[in-house]
Design a protein around this motif. Structure first.
Motif, mmCIF file in Angstrom:
data_model
loop_
_atom_site.group_PDB
_atom_site.id
_atom_site.type_symbol
_atom_site.label_atom_id
_atom_site.label_comp_id
_atom_site.label_asym_id
_atom_site.label_seq_id
_atom_site.Cartn_x
_atom_site.Cartn_y
_atom_site.Cartn_z
ATOM 1 N N SER A 91 3.412 14.198 1.258
ATOM 2 C CA SER A 91 4.807 14.578 1.449
ATOM 3 C C SER A 91 4.921 16.020 1.941
ATOM 4 C CB SER A 91 5.612 14.381 0.156
ATOM 5 O OG SER A 91 5.170 15.258 -0.860
ATOM 6 N N LYS A 92 4.105 16.938 1.388
ATOM 7 C CA LYS A 92 4.164 18.334 1.820
ATOM 8 C C LYS A 92 3.661 18.487 3.254
ATOM 9 C CE LYS A 92 5.374 21.297 -0.357
ATOM 10 N NZ LYS A 92 6.744 21.838 -0.593
ATOM 11 N N THR A 93 2.621 17.754 3.601
ATOM 12 C CA THR A 93 2.064 17.834 4.954
ATOM 13 C C THR A 93 3.056 17.326 5.990
ATOM 14 O OG1 THR A 93 -0.184 17.532 4.087
ATOM 15 C CG2 THR A 93 0.147 17.142 6.443
ATOM 16 N N LEU A 94 3.614 16.150 5.746
ATOM 17 C CA LEU A 94 4.533 15.559 6.717
ATOM 18 C C LEU A 94 5.852 16.321 6.792
ATOM 19 C CD1 LEU A 94 3.977 11.721 6.202
ATOM 20 C CD2 LEU A 94 2.935 13.269 7.860
ATOM 21 N N ALA A 95 6.311 16.869 5.671
ATOM 22 C CA ALA A 95 7.541 17.649 5.684
ATOM 23 C C ALA A 95 7.342 18.934 6.498
ATOM 24 C CB ALA A 95 7.982 17.985 4.264
ATOM 25 N N GLU A 96 6.185 19.569 6.353
ATOM 26 C CA GLU A 96 5.932 20.777 7.121
ATOM 27 C C GLU A 96 5.809 20.465 8.613
ATOM 28 O OE1 GLU A 96 2.819 24.528 7.519
ATOM 29 O OE2 GLU A 96 2.363 22.903 6.107
ATOM 30 N N GLU A 97 5.111 19.380 8.938
ATOM 31 C CA GLU A 97 5.004 18.968 10.335
ATOM 32 C C GLU A 97 6.388 18.715 10.927
ATOM 33 O OE1 GLU A 97 2.479 15.552 10.288
ATOM 34 O OE2 GLU A 97 0.652 16.725 10.568
ATOM 35 N N ALA A 98 7.236 18.041 10.162
ATOM 36 C CA ALA A 98 8.580 17.727 10.631
ATOM 37 C C ALA A 98 9.394 18.992 10.858
ATOM 38 C CB ALA A 98 9.284 16.813 9.625
ATOM 39 N N ALA A 99 9.256 19.957 9.952
ATOM 40 C CA ALA A 99 10.010 21.212 10.069
ATOM 41 C C ALA A 99 9.603 21.981 11.324
ATOM 42 C CB ALA A 99 9.791 22.062 8.821
ATOM 43 N N LEU A 100 8.305 22.115 11.542
ATOM 44 C CA LEU A 100 7.822 22.851 12.708
ATOM 45 C C LEU A 100 8.204 22.142 14.004
ATOM 46 C CD1 LEU A 100 4.298 23.896 11.370
ATOM 47 C CD2 LEU A 100 6.226 25.425 11.842
ATOM 48 N N ARG A 101 8.115 20.811 14.007
ATOM 49 C CA ARG A 101 8.482 20.049 15.199
ATOM 50 C C ARG A 101 9.978 20.186 15.505
ATOM 51 N NH1 ARG A 101 6.990 15.336 13.630
ATOM 52 N NH2 ARG A 101 4.890 15.438 14.503
ATOM 53 N N TYR A 102 10.796 20.111 14.460
ATOM 54 C CA TYR A 102 12.241 20.236 14.647
ATOM 55 C C TYR A 102 12.581 21.613 15.206
ATOM 56 C CZ TYR A 102 17.259 20.041 13.730
ATOM 57 O OH TYR A 102 18.622 20.048 13.887
#
Length: 242
Positions: A91-102
Motif C-alpha cells: 500500500s505504501k509503495t503503490l500510494a507513493e507511485e501514484a502520488a509522484l505520477r499524479y
C-alpha cells in the motif's frame, strides 16, 4: 488510477488481503492531491511515505548493498509476504507511485519522504507502531530517525526551492547487532525479548547500508542513535509499557 489496476491485481493475487486495504491508501492520497489541484493555490505537496516502499532487492531476488531513493519495493516479491507487513509495504509503495505520477501528470510538485523507524516522545495516548522495524530481520539494518528530525525534514522540503522526488529520512542507520549491544550496555535491567547469538550472526551477514545522503546533504539531523533510543524508552516508561 487505471494504470495501477494491474499492479493491484498482482499484489493481491494468491493472497487473502482485501483489495480495499490497498485501494483506500491510494484513493486517500489521490483525493488529497486532487483537492490541492482544485484549490489552484498549492504549489508543492510533501507526501509522507515509508522506508518499506524502498525494499533493497534486485530483479533476481538478491539484496542490494545500499538502500537509497533509487530502490522501489518490488510488488511481485512482497506480495508473497503474509500478514500486515506485506499489505503495508504494498500500500505504501503503490500510494507513493501514484502520488509522484499524479504530480508529474497534473503539474503539482510532489516530494516524498521515506521515513525510517521513528523514535522519540509521542503525543498519542498509546505507543505508536513503527512498521519499518519489520525490515530488520530481512536486511539486518535499522533505519532510525527521531520524530523531531522527521518534522524538520518535512518543513525544510516544503520550503526548499529545488526539492524534488524522493528523500530517504534516516538519521542514524545502524545494524540490529549494534542496537542490541546498546540495549545491553545502557539498559541491562531490561531483559531483551529477542536477539540470541545465532540471530545476530545471521543479521551480520545480510546487513544493508541505508543511505540518506540526498537529504543529509541539505539538512543536519539533530538526534543520534543513543538519543533516539533513550527518548523512545522514556516514552515507553511514561506510558507504562516498560
Amino acid at each position: 488510477m487505471a494504470a495501477l489496476i494491474p499492479l493491484l491485481k498482482a499484489a493481491i493475487s494468491s493472497s487473502t488481503w482485501p483489495l480495499v486495504w490497498v485501494t483506500r491508501s491510494i484513493d486517500g492520497t489521490l483525493g488529497i492531491l486532487r483537492s490541492c489541484k482544485k484549490a489552484k493555490t498549492v504549489k508543492r505537496v510533501i507526501h509522507t511515505s515509508a522506508i518499506v516502499a524502498a525494499y533493497p532487492i534486485n530483479e533476481h531476488g538478491q539484496l542490494k548493498e545500499v538502500l537509497d531513493e533509487s530502490c522501489w519495493t518490488p510488488i511481485d516479491y512482497i506480495k508473497g509476504k503474509d500478514g500486515f507487513f506485506g499489505m503495508y509495504a504494498v500500500s505504501k509503495t503503490l500510494a507513493e507511485e501514484a502520488a509522484l505520477r499524479y504530480g508529474t501528470e497534473e503539474g503539482i510538485e510532489v516530494v516524498t519522504v521515506l521515513v525510517g523507524m521513528v523514535g522519540g516522545p509521542s503525543l498519542t495516548s498509546t505507543i505508536p507502531h513503527s512498521i519499518p522495524v519489520m525490515l530488520a530481520p530481512l536486511t539486518g539494518s535499522l533505519p532510525l530517525v527521531h520524530v523531531e528530525d522527521v518534522c524538520s525534514a518535512h518543513m525544510f522540503l516544503m520550503e526548499h526551492p529545488s526539492a524534488a522526488g524522493r528523500y530517504v529520512c534516516c538519521s542514524d542507520p545502524i545494524t540490529v547487532t549494534d542496537m542490541l549491544s546498546f540495549f545491553r550496555k545502557r539498559y541491562p535491567e531490561i531483559p531483551l525479548a529477542f536477539g540470541n547469538e545465532e540471530e545476530e550472526d545471521k543479521w551480520k551477514k545480510v546487513a544493508v547500508r541505508i543511505s540518506s545522503k540526498k537529504l543529509s546533504d541539505l539538512v543536519s539531523y539533530k538526534y543520534d542513535m543513543e538519543e533516539i533510543i533513550s527518548d523512545s524508552i522514556e516514552c515507553a516508561k511514561q506510558m507504562k509499557v516498560l
